[in-house]
Design a protein around this motif. Structure first.
Motif, PDB file in Angstrom:
ATOM      1  N   ALA A 191      -6.714   4.480 -15.007  1.00 56.58           N
ATOM      2  CA  ALA A 191      -5.649   5.051 -14.404  1.00 56.58           C
ATOM      3  C   ALA A 191      -5.053   4.327 -13.013  1.00 56.58           C
ATOM      4  O   ALA A 191      -5.952   3.956 -12.256  1.00 56.58           O
ATOM      5  N   GLY A 192      -3.905   3.832 -12.968  1.00 55.23           N
ATOM      6  CA  GLY A 192      -3.520   3.026 -11.820  1.00 55.23           C
ATOM      7  C   GLY A 192      -3.405   1.477 -11.982  1.00 55.23           C
ATOM      8  O   GLY A 192      -3.190   1.035 -11.139  1.00 55.23           O
ATOM      9  N   ALA A 193      -4.683   0.962 -12.796  1.00 52.80           N
ATOM     10  CA  ALA A 193      -4.688  -0.292 -12.636  1.00 52.80           C
ATOM     11  C   ALA A 193      -3.554  -1.118 -12.960  1.00 52.80           C
ATOM     12  O   ALA A 193      -3.195  -2.118 -12.276  1.00 52.80           O
ATOM     13  N   VAL A 218       0.686  -1.130  -0.052  1.00 51.45           N
ATOM     14  CA  VAL A 218      -0.116  -0.084   0.059  1.00 51.45           C
ATOM     15  C   VAL A 218       0.669   1.177  -0.060  1.00 51.45           C
ATOM     16  O   VAL A 218       0.493   2.217  -0.647  1.00 51.45           O
ATOM     17  N   ALA A 219       2.062   1.340   0.926  1.00 51.66           N
ATOM     18  CA  ALA A 219       2.813   2.451   0.792  1.00 51.66           C
ATOM     19  C   ALA A 219       3.295   2.693  -0.490  1.00 51.66           C
ATOM     20  O   ALA A 219       3.619   4.010  -1.067  1.00 51.66           O
ATOM     21  N   SER A 220       3.641   1.541  -1.133  1.00 53.27           N
ATOM     22  CA  SER A 220       4.492   1.716  -2.570  1.00 53.27           C
ATOM     23  C   SER A 220       3.340   2.265  -3.564  1.00 53.27           C
ATOM     24  O   SER A 220       3.629   3.225  -4.399  1.00 53.27           O
ATOM     25  N   LEU A 221       1.974   1.967  -3.402  1.00 56.69           N
ATOM     26  CA  LEU A 221       1.104   2.332  -4.468  1.00 56.69           C
ATOM     27  C   LEU A 221       0.615   3.789  -4.022  1.00 56.69           C
ATOM     28  O   LEU A 221       0.624   4.773  -4.775  1.00 56.69           O
ATOM     29  N   ARG A 222       0.698   4.248  -2.722  1.00 52.35           N
ATOM     30  CA  ARG A 222       0.428   5.587  -2.411  1.00 52.35           C
ATOM     31  C   ARG A 222       1.510   6.475  -2.820  1.00 52.35           C
ATOM     32  O   ARG A 222       1.355   7.694  -2.904  1.00 52.35           O
ATOM     33  N   ALA A 223       2.780   6.025  -3.214  1.00 51.90           N
ATOM     34  CA  ALA A 223       3.621   7.028  -3.626  1.00 51.90           C
ATOM     35  C   ALA A 223       3.432   7.012  -5.183  1.00 51.90           C
ATOM     36  O   ALA A 223       4.141   8.190  -5.752  1.00 51.90           O
ATOM     37  N   LYS A 224       2.610   6.478  -5.791  1.00 49.86           N
ATOM     38  CA  LYS A 224       2.146   6.703  -7.037  1.00 49.86           C
ATOM     39  C   LYS A 224       1.014   7.296  -7.407  1.00 49.86           C
ATOM     40  O   LYS A 224       0.588   7.874  -8.438  1.00 49.86           O
ATOM     41  N   GLY A 225       0.000   7.528  -6.201  1.00 48.65           N
ATOM     42  CA  GLY A 225      -1.303   7.940  -6.532  1.00 48.65           C
ATOM     43  C   GLY A 225      -1.956   8.090  -5.242  1.00 48.65           C
ATOM     44  O   GLY A 225      -1.401   7.837  -4.258  1.00 48.65           O
ATOM     45  N   ASP A 226      -3.225   8.553  -5.249  1.00 45.36           N
ATOM     46  CA  ASP A 226      -4.029   8.778  -3.945  1.00 45.36           C
ATOM     47  C   ASP A 226      -4.825   7.517  -3.957  1.00 45.36           C
ATOM     48  O   ASP A 226      -6.041   7.016  -4.379  1.00 45.36           O
TER      49      ASP A 226
END
Length: 386
Positions: free
Chosen positions: A323-325, A293-301
């Motif tokens: 987007a983000g998928a 989750v931390a890695s994904l949060r670095a890429k988006g909201d």
């Protein structure tokens, strides 16, 4: 409800499916209609309802056994069990709030998607409580497998195969379940203020304790741990668990209706209801969940709610479209997990595989199974693309 007879409805359904098979005419299988937005859109102009397959044909509280028609409303099943001080072990989710759908969930729909809530960490999934099934395959043939007791399963275990098959192998008409006594009391330990990593660490410690935890969730800085049982047991186990977790934070004990409300919120993902955006369901090793989750949060909201001790992550993003998928799938796959798109707009669902694309060997096996049970692909075609 008791001693219901729906054999005529099953025979009528089989006749309709034989005709659809002969014509090669695809059909969408519909129960209560509450989960039609799950999965890929079905490519069929015609729908078949299971609503006539309703009623409890056998209920033996002393034997902890329930046999019920697939079209029976889940609320009716739960009410019959509650009257005898019993319940379904696996705490099925109500998707209506998250999907914005109406209708009444049916027990067949629960089994078809293997719908399992927070108690899965202790009691197992829906599939683990299923003892036997009757279903009609894509040729219109009625098949029965399993039985009404745990040891009455021989040959191929089609019961487990049908659980989570999303109606692409056959239409469930009847299901036999193992049920369990409802507990006298429940308590939830609430720890406030932990970040995701600390929260999941607390959940792991609780699940590894001797206090028989059957709920372990975290979200928005609140960590929830549930114990259930006899009143005197809970009066001892809950304070003991608070003490055992004091290295992770100060726990408050919540009981009664307040405790029940907390777990309905987790079960039905109330944090993401009534909000515009996409919702994903990630399955991953609990220790990998916070870094993911931390890695994904670095890429988006992104926002996250953790259940099953961190093994299940509900992920919300307000971003439109697909987007983000790609990032979600890549990050989850890199940690040995898989991601399912639960809610999104129609254009996103059409463009993005809802289910994790299967490896070639598994995909080939799935194709062979579908060909065996539904050779003309008339049942829910398109629902499980990917």
């Amino acid at each position: 409800m008791l001693n219901a007879v729906y054999s005529g409805a099953e025979a009528a359904l089989a006749e309709e499916l034989r005709a659809a098979h002969d014509e090669g005419a695809p059909v969408e299988i519909v129960g209560g209609g509450t989960r039609r937005a799950l999965g890929q859109p079905v490519q069929a102009a015609r729908a078949l309802s299971t609503s006539a397959l309703s009623g409890i044909s056998l209920y033996e509280p002393g034997a902890l056994t329930l046999v019920v028609g697939a079209g029976t409303p889940l609320a009716d099943v739960e009410a019959a069990l509650e009257a005898e001080g019993q319940r379904l072990p696996f705490e099925p989710m109500d998707h209506r709030g998250l999907l914005g759908s109406a209708g009444e969930p049916t027990i067949g729909g629960v089994a078809a998607i293997n719908n399992s809530g927070p108690r899965r960490v202790q009691a197992g999934a829906c599939r683990d409580a299923m003892l036997g099934v009757r279903f009609v395959d894509g040729r219109g043939e009625v098949i029965r497998n399993g039985g009404r007791v745990m040891k009455n399963v021989t040959g191929y275990d089609l019961v487990k195969l049908m659980a989570g098959s999303w109606g692409v192998l056959g239409v469930l008409t009847e299901i036999a379940f193992k049920v369990l006594p409802a507990p006298e009391a429940a308590a939830t330990i609430v720890i406030e203020g932990l970040d995701d990593a600390a929260g999941v660490a607390a959940l792991s410690a609780a699940l590894g304790s001797p206090w028989d935890v059957n709920g372990a969730a975290h979200g928005a800085g609140r960590t929830l741990i549930r114990v259930e049982g006899f009143e005197k047991q809970i009066a001892h186990r809950a304070p003991a668990l608070v003490d055992a977790l004091k290295a992770h934070g100060t726990g408050e004990i919540v009981t009664g209706a307040a405790s029940d409300a907390l777990w309905r919120g987790v079960r039905d993902v109330e944090a993401f209801q009534g909000r515009e955006g996409a919702v994903w369901r990630l399955s991953v090793k609990p220790s990998d969940a916070p870094p993911l989750v931390a890695s994904l949060r670095a890429k988006g909201d992104f926002e996250a709610v953790y259940d099953w001790g961190g093994g299940l992550v509900w992920l919300f993003t307000p971003e439109a479209g697909d987007a983000g998928a790609g990032a979600i799938r890549a990050e989850t796959r890199a940690r040995g997990g898989h991601a399912t798109l639960v809610r999104a707009g129609a254009s996103t669902r059409a463009a993005v595989d809802v289910f994790e694309p299967a490896p070639a060997a598994i995909g080939a096996l799935e194709a062979r199974l579908r060909a065996a049970f539904d050779p003309k692909s008339i049942l829910n075609p398109g629902r499980m693309r990917g």
